[in-house]
Design a protein around this motif. Structure first.
Motif, PDB file in Angstrom:
ATOM      1  N   LEU A   1      45.863 -21.366  39.724  1.00 54.70           N
ATOM      2  CA  LEU A   1      45.170 -22.450  39.039  1.00 54.70           C
ATOM      3  C   LEU A   1      43.786 -22.598  39.651  1.00 54.70           C
ATOM      4  CD1 LEU A   1      48.090 -25.071  39.201  1.00 54.70           C
ATOM      5  CD2 LEU A   1      47.779 -23.203  37.560  1.00 54.70           C
ATOM      6  N   ASN A   2      42.755 -22.561  38.819  1.00 52.48           N
ATOM      7  CA  ASN A   2      41.411 -22.773  39.349  1.00 52.48           C
ATOM      8  C   ASN A   2      40.501 -23.356  38.284  1.00 52.48           C
ATOM      9  OD1 ASN A   2      40.470 -20.628  37.745  1.00 52.48           O
ATOM     10  ND2 ASN A   2      40.574 -19.143  39.407  1.00 52.48           N
ATOM     11  N   GLY A   3      39.210 -23.436  38.584  1.00 49.77           N
ATOM     12  CA  GLY A   3      38.276 -24.062  37.668  1.00 49.77           C
ATOM     13  C   GLY A   3      38.053 -23.285  36.391  1.00 49.77           C
ATOM     14  N   ASP A   4      38.408 -21.992  36.392  1.00 53.45           N
ATOM     15  CA  ASP A   4      38.266 -21.175  35.191  1.00 53.45           C
ATOM     16  C   ASP A   4      39.485 -21.258  34.288  1.00 53.45           C
ATOM     17  OD1 ASP A   4      35.751 -20.337  35.821  1.00 53.45           O
ATOM     18  OD2 ASP A   4      36.381 -18.463  36.757  1.00 53.45           O
ATOM     19  N   GLY A   5      40.562 -21.859  34.767  1.00 49.07           N
ATOM     20  CA  GLY A   5      41.763 -21.962  33.952  1.00 49.07           C
ATOM     21  C   GLY A   5      43.017 -21.687  34.756  1.00 49.07           C
ATOM     22  N   ASN A   6      44.047 -21.279  34.029  1.00 46.67           N
ATOM     23  CA  ASN A   6      45.359 -21.011  34.623  1.00 46.67           C
ATOM     24  C   ASN A   6      45.749 -19.575  34.309  1.00 46.67           C
ATOM     25  OD1 ASN A   6      45.496 -23.854  35.171  1.00 46.67           O
ATOM     26  ND2 ASN A   6      46.130 -24.180  33.047  1.00 46.67           N
ATOM     27  N   PHE A   7      46.240 -18.859  35.321  1.00 48.17           N
ATOM     28  CA  PHE A   7      46.589 -17.454  35.162  1.00 48.17           C
ATOM     29  C   PHE A   7      48.004 -17.232  35.673  1.00 48.17           C
ATOM     30  CE2 PHE A   7      42.094 -17.978  35.921  1.00 48.17           C
ATOM     31  CZ  PHE A   7      41.505 -17.243  34.887  1.00 48.17           C
ATOM     32  N   TRP A   8      48.799 -16.454  34.939  1.00 45.75           N
ATOM     33  CA  TRP A   8      50.159 -16.124  35.368  1.00 45.75           C
ATOM     34  C   TRP A   8      50.200 -14.669  35.841  1.00 45.75           C
ATOM     35  CZ3 TRP A   8      52.408 -11.984  33.028  1.00 45.75           C
ATOM     36  CH2 TRP A   8      51.921 -11.623  31.770  1.00 45.75           C
TER      37      TRP A   8
ATOM     38  N   GLY B   1      47.983 -12.362  33.295  1.00 51.27           N
ATOM     39  CA  GLY B   1      47.403 -12.853  32.054  1.00 51.27           C
ATOM     40  C   GLY B   1      46.890 -14.269  32.186  1.00 51.27           C
ATOM     41  N   ARG B   2      46.041 -14.661  31.258  1.00 51.27           N
ATOM     42  CA  ARG B   2      45.538 -16.029  31.213  1.00 51.27           C
ATOM     43  C   ARG B   2      46.490 -16.878  30.382  1.00 51.27           C
ATOM     44  NH1 ARG B   2      40.670 -19.018  31.432  1.00 51.27           N
ATOM     45  NH2 ARG B   2      39.458 -17.169  32.020  1.00 51.27           N
ATOM     46  N   ASP B   3      46.831 -18.033  30.901  1.00 50.21           N
ATOM     47  CA  ASP B   3      47.629 -18.991  30.150  1.00 50.21           C
ATOM     48  C   ASP B   3      46.657 -19.822  29.321  1.00 50.21           C
ATOM     49  OD1 ASP B   3      49.279 -20.906  29.110  1.00 50.21           O
ATOM     50  OD2 ASP B   3      50.278 -21.383  30.991  1.00 50.21           O
ATOM     51  N   GLU B   4      46.692 -19.646  28.009  1.00 48.77           N
ATOM     52  CA  GLU B   4      45.701 -20.277  27.144  1.00 48.77           C
ATOM     53  C   GLU B   4      45.961 -21.761  26.902  1.00 48.77           C
ATOM     54  OE1 GLU B   4      43.052 -18.888  26.445  1.00 48.77           O
ATOM     55  OE2 GLU B   4      43.467 -16.758  26.796  1.00 48.77           O
ATOM     56  N   ALA B   5      47.106 -22.274  27.340  1.00 48.19           N
ATOM     57  CA  ALA B   5      47.387 -23.690  27.142  1.00 48.19           C
ATOM     58  C   ALA B   5      46.392 -24.529  27.939  1.00 48.19           C
ATOM     59  CB  ALA B   5      48.807 -24.026  27.573  1.00 48.19           C
TER      60      ALA B   5
END
Length: 253
Positions: free
Chosen positions: A124-131, A189-193
C-alpha cells in the motif's frame, strides 16, 4: 510517487494448527514480523500509510527447520525494504532477490536442500494498492461481503473431488527458493479498487479447509475484525487443522 495518506488497520493470527509440531508460517505487517509463533488470539495494529506499507503471509516448505528459515527470511527482508517499494517492478525485484538468497543458503547448507516459501500480500502506498504472490498462499479483496481472489495459485489444476468440491493439493509449481530447474516468476498486479479497501491474506492452512462461501459467512456474522479472524482460524482447526494457519485481515481507511 503520489502523496500517501490514511492508515491501514491490520488484524493477524499465525498458528501451527492441530497436527504439525511447529509453525513454519510467518507474517509481515510493515516493519513488524512474526515467525514460528503459536497465537491463540489475533493481534491488531494500526499502521500509517505515510510511507509504503507491505503486508504478507509466508508459508515455509521443505521440512520443519528449512521451512521456518525460508519463511522467516522472506518476511524479514520484506520488512527491511518495504518502505522503499514503489510499485510492481520493485516488488518483483525484491521477491527475486529473496528467491536467490534462499537458494544460496540451501546450496551452502545441504540439510536445507529444497527449502522454500510461498508468499502472498499487498503493498500500500501513495500510488495505490498492489497485490503479489508466489505459490498457493492467497490474497482476496473483500467486496460487499464477498471474497474476490486477486492472487494466482501456483498449483496444478485438478478435476473436482468426488463430492463436487474443488480438489486441493499440497504440490506447488513454484516458490521463493524452491523453484528448482526453472525461473521464479512472481504474480504482481495493481488492485484497481479505490480506497477504502479491505483484503484477506492467508496460507493454504485456511483456504484448503474452509470454503470461500464459509469464509464469507463467518466474516459477515463476526462483530469485529478480531472475531472474524478468530472464527476463520477456529473453522480451519475444526476442519482438521492439518497445516499451519496464517490469516491477515487489512483495511485501508
Amino acid at each position: 510517487m503520489g502523496v500517501a495518506g490514511g492508515e491501514v488497520i491490520v488484524t493477524a493470527l499465525t498458528h501451527r494448527g492441530a497436527v504439525r509440531p511447529a509453525n513454519e508460517d510467518a507474517v509481515v505487517m510493515g516493519a513488524l514480523t512474526v515467525a514460528g509463533a503459536n497465537m491463540s488470539s489475533p493481534v491488531r495494529c494500526v499502521l500509517p500509510v505515510g510511507e509504503p506499507v507491505i503486508l504478507a503471509v509466508a508459508d515455509g516448505i521443505g521440512g520443519q527447520a528449512a521451512g521456518e528459515i525460508a519463511s522467516e527470511h522472506a518476511v524479514h527482508r520484506m520488512a527491511e525494504v518495504g518502505t522503499r517499494l514503489e510499485g510492481p517492478e520493485h516488488i518483483a525485484q525484491i521477491l527475486g532477490n529473496i528467491d536467490e538468497e534462499i537458494k544460496d543458503h540451501a546450496k551452502q547448507h545441504t540439510e536445507f536442500s529444497g527449502m522454500g516459501t510461498t508468499v502472498a500480500g499487498v503493498l500500500l502506498n501513495g500510488d495505490g494498492n498492489f497485490w503479489f504472490n508466489v505459490g498457493d498462499s492467497r490474497t482476496y479483496r473483500v467486496e460487499g461481503g464477498r471474497l474476490r481472489q486477486l492472487s494466482e495459485d501456483d498449483s496444478p489444476v485438478l478435476p473436482p473431488s468426488g463430492d463436487g468440491r474443488p480438489a486441493t493439493t499440497n504440490f506447488i509449481t513454484q516458490s521463493l527458493g524452491g523453484s528448482s530447474g526453472g525461473t521464479m516468476v512472481p504474480h504482481v498486479g495493481r488492485d484497481e479498487a479505490s480506497d477504502p479497501s479491505t483484503w484477506l491474506m492467508c496460507s493454504d492452512g485456511l483456504s484448503d479447509l474452509v470454503s470461500t462461501d464459509e469464509m464469507e459467512r463467518m466474516m459477515a456474522e463476526a462483530g469485529s475484525d478480531e472475531a472474524a479472524v478468530h472464527a476463520l482460524w477456529q473453522a480451519a482447526m475444526e476442519g482438521g487443522g492439518k497445516d499451519n494457519i496464517s490469516i491477515m485481515l487489512a483495511r485501508r481507511v
